[in-house]
Each structure stands twice: as C-alpha cells, then as structure tokens.
Enzyme design. Sequence first.
Site, PDB file in Angstrom:
ATOM      1  N   HIS B  84       0.793  -1.110  -0.036  1.00  0.00           N
ATOM      2  CA  HIS B  84       0.003  -0.025  -0.021  1.00  0.00           C
ATOM      3  C   HIS B  84       0.889   1.322  -0.279  1.00  0.00           C
ATOM      4  O   HIS B  84       0.779   2.102  -0.861  1.00  0.00           O
ATOM      5  CB  HIS B  84      -0.931   0.040   1.190  1.00  0.00           C
ATOM      6  CG  HIS B  84      -1.489   1.475   1.477  1.00  0.00           C
ATOM      7  ND1 HIS B  84      -2.472   1.985   0.947  1.00  0.00           N
ATOM      8  CD2 HIS B  84      -1.384   2.403   2.618  1.00  0.00           C
ATOM      9  CE1 HIS B  84      -2.963   3.158   1.216  1.00  0.00           C
ATOM     10  NE2 HIS B  84      -2.110   3.184   2.015  1.00  0.00           N
ATOM     11  N   ASP B 113       6.279  21.522 -26.590  1.00  0.00           N
ATOM     12  CA  ASP B 113       6.163  20.101 -25.978  1.00  0.00           C
ATOM     13  C   ASP B 113       7.182  20.146 -24.647  1.00  0.00           C
ATOM     14  O   ASP B 113       8.147  21.086 -24.694  1.00  0.00           O
ATOM     15  CB  ASP B 113       6.676  19.036 -27.084  1.00  0.00           C
ATOM     16  CG  ASP B 113       5.869  17.836 -26.826  1.00  0.00           C
ATOM     17  OD1 ASP B 113       6.202  17.270 -25.547  1.00  0.00           O
ATOM     18  OD2 ASP B 113       5.144  17.061 -27.483  1.00  0.00           O
ATOM     19  N   TRP B 149       7.300  -0.130   3.813  1.00  0.00           N
ATOM     20  CA  TRP B 149       7.526   0.455   2.542  1.00  0.00           C
ATOM     21  C   TRP B 149       8.981   1.076   2.827  1.00  0.00           C
ATOM     22  O   TRP B 149       9.930   1.337   2.079  1.00  0.00           O
ATOM     23  CB  TRP B 149       6.811   1.602   2.242  1.00  0.00           C
ATOM     24  CG  TRP B 149       7.013   2.843   2.844  1.00  0.00           C
ATOM     25  CD1 TRP B 149       6.208   3.487   4.107  1.00  0.00           C
ATOM     26  CD2 TRP B 149       7.612   4.036   2.488  1.00  0.00           C
ATOM     27  NE1 TRP B 149       6.651   4.457   4.330  1.00  0.00           N
ATOM     28  CE2 TRP B 149       7.432   4.942   3.381  1.00  0.00           C
ATOM     29  CE3 TRP B 149       8.452   4.387   1.370  1.00  0.00           C
ATOM     30  CZ2 TRP B 149       8.188   6.165   3.065  1.00  0.00           C
ATOM     31  CZ3 TRP B 149       8.986   5.594   1.210  1.00  0.00           C
ATOM     32  CH2 TRP B 149       8.753   6.544   1.910  1.00  0.00           C
ATOM     33  N   SER B 177      12.753   5.818 -13.812  1.00  0.00           N
ATOM     34  CA  SER B 177      11.524   6.797 -14.483  1.00  0.00           C
ATOM     35  C   SER B 177      11.364   7.875 -13.895  1.00  0.00           C
ATOM     36  O   SER B 177      11.453   8.904 -14.591  1.00  0.00           O
ATOM     37  CB  SER B 177      10.137   5.876 -14.016  1.00  0.00           C
ATOM     38  OG  SER B 177       9.079   6.642 -14.219  1.00  0.00           O
ATOM     39  N   SER B 178      11.494   8.023 -12.335  1.00  0.00           N
ATOM     40  CA  SER B 178      11.482   9.369 -11.699  1.00  0.00           C
ATOM     41  C   SER B 178      12.562  10.204 -12.177  1.00  0.00           C
ATOM     42  O   SER B 178      12.438  11.553 -12.651  1.00  0.00           O
ATOM     43  CB  SER B 178      11.493   9.365 -10.440  1.00  0.00           C
ATOM     44  OG  SER B 178      10.575   8.584  -9.889  1.00  0.00           O
ATOM     45  N   HIS B 261      13.475  11.816   3.577  1.00  0.00           N
ATOM     46  CA  HIS B 261      12.828  13.052   3.749  1.00  0.00           C
ATOM     47  C   HIS B 261      12.530  13.877   2.811  1.00  0.00           C
ATOM     48  O   HIS B 261      11.553  14.577   2.502  1.00  0.00           O
ATOM     49  CB  HIS B 261      13.503  13.816   4.996  1.00  0.00           C
ATOM     50  CG  HIS B 261      12.697  14.659   5.680  1.00  0.00           C
ATOM     51  ND1 HIS B 261      11.496  14.168   6.418  1.00  0.00           N
ATOM     52  CD2 HIS B 261      12.240  15.666   5.442  1.00  0.00           C
ATOM     53  CE1 HIS B 261      10.760  15.125   6.782  1.00  0.00           C
ATOM     54  NE2 HIS B 261      11.122  16.215   6.095  1.00  0.00           N
ATOM     55  N   GLU B 263      12.308  13.106  -0.162  1.00  0.00           N
ATOM     56  CA  GLU B 263      11.004  12.437  -0.678  1.00  0.00           C
ATOM     57  C   GLU B 263       9.817  12.957  -0.428  1.00  0.00           C
ATOM     58  O   GLU B 263       8.736  13.191  -1.233  1.00  0.00           O
ATOM     59  CB  GLU B 263      11.112  11.108  -0.576  1.00  0.00           C
ATOM     60  CG  GLU B 263       9.921   9.915  -0.984  1.00  0.00           C
ATOM     61  CD  GLU B 263       9.925  10.100  -2.353  1.00  0.00           C
ATOM     62  OE1 GLU B 263      10.383  10.352  -3.367  1.00  0.00           O
ATOM     63  OE2 GLU B 263       8.624   9.742  -2.879  1.00  0.00           O
ATOM     64  N   TYR B 265       9.132  15.950   0.656  1.00  0.00           N
ATOM     65  CA  TYR B 265       9.024  17.305  -0.122  1.00  0.00           C
ATOM     66  C   TYR B 265       8.881  17.142  -1.545  1.00  0.00           C
ATOM     67  O   TYR B 265       8.015  17.872  -1.922  1.00  0.00           O
ATOM     68  CB  TYR B 265      10.094  18.267   0.520  1.00  0.00           C
ATOM     69  CG  TYR B 265       9.964  18.350   1.869  1.00  0.00           C
ATOM     70  CD1 TYR B 265       8.979  18.957   2.336  1.00  0.00           C
ATOM     71  CD2 TYR B 265      10.865  17.885   2.533  1.00  0.00           C
ATOM     72  CE1 TYR B 265       8.829  19.351   3.702  1.00  0.00           C
ATOM     73  CE2 TYR B 265      11.059  18.039   3.735  1.00  0.00           C
ATOM     74  CZ  TYR B 265       9.826  18.730   4.488  1.00  0.00           C
ATOM     75  OH  TYR B 265       9.764  18.882   5.986  1.00  0.00           O
ATOM     76  N   SER B 276      -1.266  27.287  -5.217  1.00  0.00           N
ATOM     77  CA  SER B 276      -0.777  28.815  -5.527  1.00  0.00           C
ATOM     78  C   SER B 276      -1.400  29.109  -6.793  1.00  0.00           C
ATOM     79  O   SER B 276      -1.392  30.106  -7.007  1.00  0.00           O
ATOM     80  CB  SER B 276       0.643  28.867  -5.403  1.00  0.00           C
ATOM     81  OG  SER B 276       1.032  28.554  -4.081  1.00  0.00           O
ATOM     82  N   HIS B 310      15.058  12.963  12.048  1.00  0.00           N
ATOM     83  CA  HIS B 310      14.050  13.062  12.893  1.00  0.00           C
ATOM     84  C   HIS B 310      13.356  11.858  12.928  1.00  0.00           C
ATOM     85  O   HIS B 310      12.195  11.609  13.543  1.00  0.00           O
ATOM     86  CB  HIS B 310      13.344  14.338  12.739  1.00  0.00           C
ATOM     87  CG  HIS B 310      12.616  14.701  11.552  1.00  0.00           C
ATOM     88  ND1 HIS B 310      12.499  15.749  10.724  1.00  0.00           N
ATOM     89  CD2 HIS B 310      11.974  13.585  10.638  1.00  0.00           C
ATOM     90  CE1 HIS B 310      11.815  15.504   9.602  1.00  0.00           C
ATOM     91  NE2 HIS B 310      11.537  14.401   9.489  1.00  0.00           N
ATOM     92  N   HIS B 311      13.505  10.865  11.955  1.00  0.00           N
ATOM     93  CA  HIS B 311      12.620   9.643  11.693  1.00  0.00           C
ATOM     94  C   HIS B 311      13.345   8.831  12.728  1.00  0.00           C
ATOM     95  O   HIS B 311      12.852   7.592  12.787  1.00  0.00           O
ATOM     96  CB  HIS B 311      12.935   9.168  10.359  1.00  0.00           C
ATOM     97  CG  HIS B 311      11.968  10.080   9.288  1.00  0.00           C
ATOM     98  ND1 HIS B 311      10.747  10.082   9.133  1.00  0.00           N
ATOM     99  CD2 HIS B 311      12.695  10.976   8.654  1.00  0.00           C
ATOM    100  CE1 HIS B 311      10.415  10.922   8.116  1.00  0.00           C
ATOM    101  NE2 HIS B 311      11.517  11.528   7.611  1.00  0.00           N
ATOM    102  N   THR B 336       6.980  27.220   5.697  1.00  0.00           N
ATOM    103  CA  THR B 336       5.884  26.281   5.309  1.00  0.00           C
ATOM    104  C   THR B 336       4.847  27.542   5.982  1.00  0.00           C
ATOM    105  O   THR B 336       3.624  27.636   5.217  1.00  0.00           O
ATOM    106  CB  THR B 336       5.654  25.123   6.093  1.00  0.00           C
ATOM    107  OG1 THR B 336       6.721  24.487   5.794  1.00  0.00           O
ATOM    108  CG2 THR B 336       4.311  24.352   5.678  1.00  0.00           C
ATOM    109  N   LYS B 339       3.974  30.145   3.552  1.00  0.00           N
ATOM    110  CA  LYS B 339       3.101  29.745   2.430  1.00  0.00           C
ATOM    111  C   LYS B 339       1.647  29.887   2.732  1.00  0.00           C
ATOM    112  O   LYS B 339       0.988  30.416   2.066  1.00  0.00           O
ATOM    113  CB  LYS B 339       3.374  28.336   2.004  1.00  0.00           C
ATOM    114  CG  LYS B 339       4.567  28.304   1.134  1.00  0.00           C
ATOM    115  CD  LYS B 339       4.954  26.972   0.671  1.00  0.00           C
ATOM    116  CE  LYS B 339       6.312  26.926  -0.518  1.00  0.00           C
ATOM    117  NZ  LYS B 339       5.515  27.383  -1.346  1.00  0.00           N
ATOM    118  N   ARG B 458       1.618   1.236  15.074  1.00  0.00           N
ATOM    119  CA  ARG B 458       1.148   1.132  13.720  1.00  0.00           C
ATOM    120  C   ARG B 458       1.627  -0.379  13.089  1.00  0.00           C
ATOM    121  O   ARG B 458       2.470  -0.981  13.683  1.00  0.00           O
ATOM    122  CB  ARG B 458       2.000   2.208  12.849  1.00  0.00           C
ATOM    123  CG  ARG B 458       3.290   2.197  12.937  1.00  0.00           C
ATOM    124  CD  ARG B 458       3.884   3.476  12.285  1.00  0.00           C
ATOM    125  NE  ARG B 458       4.025   3.297  10.887  1.00  0.00           N
ATOM    126  CZ  ARG B 458       4.850   4.096   9.891  1.00  0.00           C
ATOM    127  NH1 ARG B 458       5.778   4.633  10.660  1.00  0.00           N
ATOM    128  NH2 ARG B 458       4.857   3.804   8.793  1.00  0.00           N
TER     129      ARG B 458
END
Lengths: 196, 533
Positions: B84, B113, B149, B177-178, B261, B263, B265, B276, B310-311, B336, B339, B458
Amino acid sequence: MAVPQQQKPDHKPLIKRLLVITLAMFGFGYALVPLYDVFCDLTGINGKTSSMAATADKAVVDLKREITVEFLARPNADMPWLFKPQTQKIKVHPGEIKLVYYEAENITAATMTGQAVPSVAPGQAALYLNKMECFCFNQQVLTAGQKLLMPLQFYVDPALPEQFSTITLSYTLYDMTKHSQPETVAALIPTGGNHE
Amino acid sequence: MSTVTTDPHAHGDHHDEHHHSPPAGLKRWLYTTNHKDIGTLYLLFALTMFFIGGAMAMVIRAELFQPGLQLVQADFFNQMTTVHGLIMVFGAVMPAFTGLANWLIPMMIGAPDMALPRMNNWSFWILPFAFSILLASLFMEGGGPGFGWTFYAPLSTKYSGDSTALFVFSVHIMGISSIMGAINVIVTIFNLRAPGMTWMKMPLFVWTWLITAFLLIAVMPVLAGTVTMVLTDKYFGTSFFDAAGGGDPVLFQHIFWFFGHPEVYIMILPAFGIVSSIVPTFARKPLFGYASMVYATSSIALLSFLVWAHHMFTTGMPVFAELFFMYCTMLIAVPTGVKVFNWVATMWRGAMTFEVPMMFALAFIVLFTIGGLSGLMLAITPADFQYHDTYFVVAHFHYVLVTGAIFSIIAAAYYWLPKWTGHMYDETLGQWHFWCSLISVNMLFFPMHFVGLAGMPRRIPDYALQFADFNAFISIGGFAFGLSQLIFVWVLVKCIRGGEKATAQVWEGAEGLEWELPSPPPYHSFTTPPHVK
C-alpha cells in the site's frame, strides 16, 4: 535565458550536467557508508570502539576519579555458544590498565567461528575506552565443546568528560562459521566473502 | 540523446505545419512522444494505482475493524501495509504529479512540448513494468515484500522472503523513471521558456516542479543505492547493514532517510504550486507574496536535506544530534508558515467563489496545516519517544499525503479538466465528491491521532480491546472515503465524454499562458512561442 524564436536550443550540455549529478548522487549514497564510519569514529556516536589496539604510553593515572565499567555479553540469536564476562563490573581510575576475561564455550558438536562486536553506552564515552588487547580484534575458532577464556585489556582515557561516571561495554557474539575469513579484523568497511 | 529535438516531426516531413492528428489506436499511446498524451497516461496510471493501493488500504481497514485476526494472516497484513505504501508513494502520488507536469509545464511556459519527448515516452512506459513486478510478487509463493515501505534492515536483508529481489528491481525501475522525468522537466524549464518568461515570471507550479525535479535527481539515486545495498547484503554476502560483518543496521536508516525526507517534499512541493495556482483564480486576486513563495519553496527544499534523522530519534543518537535535528525540523515550519500565510492573504478581501477546485484547495490549506502541526509535535524529540511508531504518526503522514498531496492532485484535476477535455465537469457531482471525501477522510484519519496518543502501534494487524470502537469508526470512514472516490471516476468519465463546452479561459479569474490556448488545446501547444509581457 529565454530562447529566441525558431532556434532549436542545444539540450546536450544541460543533460550531461544533470546525468553527472545523478551519478554523483548514486556514488554519494555509497560514500555515506565509509563517511558514517569515519563520522562515528571521530565523534564516538553510535558507541563504536576502535578496532585497533591502543597504546598506553602517555596515559597518566588520575587517582582522584573513579569510573565504573560494566561488562555485558550475549550471543546473537543465531549463535548457540555460551558467552559471558567473568567480571560484571569494576571500578577503575582513569589511565589505570585493567585486564578482565570473558568466557566462551562452543556447546555444539561442530567446529565454529565466532566474532564479538562491541558497543559502548553512552556512545560518546566510546572514544575514551581504549582497548590494548581484545578478543574482539580477531575471530575465535572453537572446536566442539571447547571452552575459551578471552582477555580484554583496557584503560579509560583520563580525558573522559566529567559527566561520565559509568561506561557500559557490551559485546554481541556472531556466528561467522560461514564467513570463511578466519583472520578478519572487525573491519571498518563492510567486507564481502560470504561463500554460502 | 543525439536525436532529441523539441519538435517530434523535425526529422520527418516538415511540410504540413504542426497540426498532425495523432495515429489512431493503441499505437498512439505506445509510441507517443506528445506531452499531453504522456501526461494523460501518467494521470490514468496514477488513478489506477490509487485504486489498487486503496483496495489494499481497504483490506487493512477491514482487518482492523475488530480486534483479533479475522480476515487475513499477519504475514499478508504486513504485505498489505508495505505494498500500500509503495504503491501510493511511487505509483499514485509521484506519477500523478509527473502527469500534471507533462500536461501543464509546456503550456505554462509557452513551449511546444517537453524538451526530451522520446525519453518522456520511456519514462512513462517503464512504470507499468515496475508495478507489475511489484504486484505480481504478491501472488507468488512466499508472498510479496512485508517489511514496510521503508524496508529497514535487517527486516529486508535477513528476515525477508524471496520476493525481495523483485522489490529491489521494481524500485530501481521506478527510480529510473522518476530521474528521467525530472531531467526532462529541468531541461524543458531551462531551455524552452517563451521569450519574456523570466525566472520570476514563471507560474509557481513551474517553480515548485523545478525544485522538486532537482530534489528527485539528488535523492532518487541514493534510494537506488540503498536498495542495491539491500540486494547485495541479502544475496551476495556484503555486510553493509550486518553488524557481524562490520556493518551497521542503523546506517541503513541514515541512508534511507537521507533519501526519504527529501522524498516527502517531492510529494508536497508540487501541491504547493497547484494551490498557489487555484487560490488566486477563485479569489480573483493575484497571489500574495509571489517572490516569498519561491524563496520559501527553495528553503524547504534545502532544509529537507538536514532533517532526515528526525525519523530516527529513538535509535540512540547522542543528545546534540537529537537537538540539531529537532531544531532543523522545526525551522521548516517557518517557510511553510509563510506559504499558508500567503494563501490566506491572497483570499483576504478577494471576490471568492467556491467551485470544486477551490473547495479542495481550501480543504488542502486547512488539513495540510493540521498535518503540519502534528509534524511539529513529532519533531519534539522527547515527545517523539512516546509517539514513535504509533498511529499518531500514521495520522500525521496521511494528513499531509492524503488531504495534502492527494487533495491537491484532485483539485488540479478539477481545475484543469475543462482545459484538457474542452468540457466543463459536472459541478453538482463534484461538490458531492468533495463533501463526501472531506467528511469521510476526517472520520478516517482524525481519530488515529487519539488511538496513537493512547499508544496503539502502527503496522500491527491486532490491537488492544480499548481501541476497538475508535478502529471500527476509522474503518467506516475508510470505506466511505474509498467509495467517495468512485464519484470522482464518474465525474471524470462524464467530463471526458461530453458536457458543456469550456471557454479558453474556463475560469473567470484564471491567468496564465495555458488559459490563452483553446480548450481543449491543440496537439502541439505553442508552435510559435508567445511573448510574455
């Protein structure tokens, strides 16, 4: 930067630069492995002790301070040997050289190789726990039923910061029988050679 | 790359201008180098993955409806949580943003293009293979990956099944791909802007995607390295993460979160760009603080490289490291906050209307802020020792990813759908979709804060009895949210098949180059670059 009308911009230089960044970052991912070890060695975080024998020539014994050093030992879950320290804990003066022993016994019916990996808590104290001789520098080969008394000679660096009064040294013993590299020192850089 | 041109027809017949109709049938989609076709493919792929990943979430919520094990074995539950997460991150959110980038960036900067159309075709068409490999592993003997994951070592290196190799290769393909998509975006934005489209005139969606693309090429290779290390540790006898061989399992977490991390963002910066774009349109005022938005986005991107640990507050880091990562993490709240302030200030005294895109954008601002605030709570090191690995964390990242990233993608779909299809969507159905989603998503994720604070861990298929009522409620919210998304599909199908004709500008307050093209836009967007004043 905007492109004048009708002129096809040349993308190749930019693509090359971006590909170089991509490859460099792939390399950086791998470079993090030795960098992490160097960083841990320098700062002592993560409780890694040096895998090299220390010398004690310039150590001065500081009789005013007393540090408690605790010894822990356990075999890894996959390791059937018995493994324990003879001494649970001792008090030492910084700079004073001490010798303690650990007992290992291969209770299986086969010859096996073990490797002890140390960890120190609190992590920063690892820098100040200097081992002059340690069984963890080498692998141990024990035949079936063989017992071994393994020495650890160490001193606590007098430069140990004031906030530390207790240092815990813990060993985990791993089964290295399948890793056929009998003389391997607990290496800084991960090594290959698992010939299963 | 030697044959790359901006015009896919440059090396063929050049006589009949640029208004070819695309080839018919399947070949149109297989061989396409057109940014709109590829954008559509990406978006449909992401939608498919959203429902596949969503189906797995339904399995998870059905199992957690009651305490005890009813429907699935613990092993399969682990595979569901793992796949998932992988599907939603790499299969739904990231391709959806890439699809939006493909559709919108050339139109927004006045280009015909994308800069590298052939590579664009590749970067899409390898994705179905990546996810087929990953999903197929679920049906193989031994099952799919079940280590989360985040594939922490030694779970992934020592205690994982044979599907690990398939997992690694599928992540490799997703990464390639990315990276190709990101390179394409950067080259397009650098080289194909219309005359007069200076850096500080670029729409914020383009800006946020440019920064995202740089994040992608900086960290996706690190992820590729991480999975390769897992692969060699598991199958080829290296000891990167094995203490017995001189490695360190904690090192895995450092390398993974150095990717992980940024990732996070990657999955939220384009959302900032979307919101925006939408808020000024429906507030009928220009965006407040454009320049500060650009700087805030850049500083979030830079800070994202300084907060990974921080993880890992509970891995036994020294206090100074805990404090460093705690303060850096909290610092991210500042840009943030800039924003959120700017969006609110844009709406201030605006002539607001509340069409579906605006509703989703408003919900984004409120609910993403809730997710941001629970993130601040998690950033507090001593508090994190309590919250770590509980449902509070699950609540936090679903608020930023579902009501953040996914809501922004849905908002974008509604906002640009009339432009893409030439038809207005059904506003009434869209409002139904919005309100059903809004209510159910909060039923789904808000109580997770409470069970998390009360200590429910979890990734566990069973739980203590006192969490039963909350979990039943959460599951009902989950099913309702899943069903609500079927309304979205209904709206999409209806809008693609027909509906009220959309004007070129579509929305009264919309500004930007994409709104100067007719709806739907011609196959090649700007064959002669427009002049931006």
